[in-house]
Motif scaffolding. Structure first.
Motif, PDB file in Angstrom:
ATOM      1  N   PHE A 190      31.600   3.314  16.267  1.00 25.00           N
ATOM      2  CA  PHE A 190      32.370   2.839  15.115  1.00 25.00           C
ATOM      3  C   PHE A 190      33.400   3.876  14.699  1.00 25.00           C
ATOM      4  O   PHE A 190      34.564   3.555  14.447  1.00 25.00           O
TER       5      PHE A 190
ATOM      6  N   SER B 261      33.373  -1.291   3.031  1.00 23.20           N
ATOM      7  CA  SER B 261      32.536  -0.202   3.555  1.00 23.20           C
ATOM      8  C   SER B 261      31.858   0.607   2.460  1.00 23.20           C
ATOM      9  O   SER B 261      30.946   1.391   2.737  1.00 23.20           O
TER      10      SER B 261
ATOM     11  N   ARG C 274      36.180   3.989  17.323  1.00 22.14           N
ATOM     12  CA  ARG C 274      37.066   2.823  17.260  1.00 22.14           C
ATOM     13  C   ARG C 274      37.945   2.869  16.024  1.00 22.14           C
ATOM     14  O   ARG C 274      39.128   2.549  16.078  1.00 22.14           O
TER      15      ARG C 274
ATOM     16  N   THR D 293      29.640   8.157  16.533  1.00 18.19           N
ATOM     17  CA  THR D 293      29.269   6.775  16.829  1.00 18.19           C
ATOM     18  C   THR D 293      30.472   6.023  17.393  1.00 18.19           C
ATOM     19  O   THR D 293      31.623   6.411  17.167  1.00 18.19           O
TER      20      THR D 293
ATOM     21  N   GLU E  12      30.656   3.180   6.844  1.00 19.64           N
ATOM     22  CA  GLU E  12      30.426   1.897   7.505  1.00 19.64           C
ATOM     23  C   GLU E  12      29.281   1.188   6.791  1.00 19.64           C
ATOM     24  O   GLU E  12      28.162   1.701   6.727  1.00 19.64           O
TER      25      GLU E  12
END
Length: 373
Positions: free
Chosen positions: A244, A51, A247, A242, A223
């Motif tokens: 992402f 990342s 999660r 977001t 990310e």
């Protein structure tokens, strides 16, 4: 220790502005990363492998040059496309994942080595190093070499070396990832306590969400080289920007749905999810008919036997069957299969529900978050 021995660098503000890093061949590791950390704050950079978090840390440490943008310590620029201050001139300490101890030096000598640039005599350096090793519970191992120490002992020596000079800025490169769970937790507490005790500004990278939330004043989520959110841990958890971020900071489930109605004042939408209708929170603009994902936090789910109709729950239910159960010390985490092959994971209960048990799961709207497809 004397005042001269423990003289401390002033903890700096850290400013990262539009930092990008591109390697030969065009590989982009960082893209327009911007954030600020107050002096004395503890910042954690969170993200999966690849990342860009390690690259960003190395740029701040002066081990990598930035391609564009700037990095400043208390308005003193240390990195830009035209300027690069050497790592040893940035007045910082770094704790590495692989400890990075000198193999030919004892634990005491490794820690004392960090004080050489302070202009102290050998006896003063050794006294300070011995005191810090005692603080780490390693005083009796001061004469041992790294290869004679366990992984946890080596990491505590590395931490002692980083702390002994009382640096203004401390950088941590996943320092606990090679340790077992119990030792990780104990060293996490030591890192948090000692770093704040010396008043340093700290930047810590990890891929472990629970570690990040336990340590941080602020968390930045990376990310694919981009900083997608930077906020206090509780806000990042409650209001992810977001899917992402949601999660990566922990979900029980991810279900497809369609918006049936919205309440823009409360930012709550009624969503049709399979055969069910649920209320869920949202932050982006949504309209009736939009296809969405309903992301469910584990703590938003209350599980009871399916026969228990008078549960004091949240008023919106799913029925399912337990497919897996794991003991977690203070209770049990369950996997529940619901409809159309979907399932919820990590549903906690103090009571154990065996595999095959029919259950009802009540969902809290505040822990159900909607994002447009």
């Amino acid at each position: 220790m004397s005042d001269r021995t423990i003289s401390q660098e002033v903890a700096p503000d850290l400013s990262v502005v539009s930092v990008s890093k591109t390697y030969e061949g065009g590989k982009c590791a960082l893209s327009e990363v911007t954030f600020e950390a107050e002096a004395g704050s503890f910042v954690v950079l969170l993200g999966p492998s690849g990342s860009g978090k390690s690259t960003l840390l190395r740029c701040i440490a002066g081990l990598e040059r930035v391609s564009s943008g700037s990095i400043s310590f208390s308005k003193r620029t240390v990195s830009s496309s035209t300027l690069h201050v050497k790592s040893e001139d940035r007045q910082l300490s770094m704790v590495f994942q692989d400890y990075a101890l000198w193999p030919h030096m004892t634990a005491l000598e490794n820690v004392a080595f960090a004080l050489r640039r302070r202009g102290l005599g050998k006896s003063e350096r050794n006294a300070s190093a011995a005191s810090m090793l005692e603080r780490m519970g390693l005083g009796h191992l001061a004469s041992r070499y790294p290869q004679e120490l366990s992984g946890g002992e080596q990491q505590r020596v590395a931490l002692a070396r980083a702390l002994v000079a009382r640096p203004g800025l401390m950088l941590f490169d996943e320092p606990l990832s090679n340790l077992d769970a119990d030792l990780r937790e104990r060293l996490r507490v030591e890192i948090s306590t000692l770093t704040r005790e010396v008043g340093a500004t700290a930047l810590y990278i990890t891929h472990d969400q629970s570690e990040a939330f336990a340590l941080a004043d602020y968390v930045g989520v990376l990310e694919s080289g981009r900083l997608v959110q930077f906020d206090r841990p509780e806000r990042l958890y409650l209001f992810p920007k977001t899917p992402f971020v949601a999660r990566f900071t922990g979900l029980a489930g991810d279900l497809p749905g369609v918006v049936a109605s919205t309440d823009e004042r409360k930012h709550i939408a009624v969503t049709q999810v399979g055969p069910h209708s649920f209320k869920a929170s949202y932050s982006e603009t949504l309209a009736v008919g939009d296809k969405v994902r309903m992301l469910i936090r584990a703590k938003a789910a209350l599980m009871v036997p399916s026969s228990e109709h008078d549960v004091d729950g949240f008023g919106q239910s799913l029925f399912g069957s337990v497919t897996d159960v794991a003991f977690r010390g203070i209770g049990y985490e369950h996997v529940v299969e619901i409809f159309d092959g979907h399932r919820l994971e990590g549903i906690f209960s103090g009571e154990r529900y065996g595999r095959g048990t029919k259950v009802k799961v009540e969902l809290d709207p505040e822990g159900c978050i909607l994002f447009a497809e």
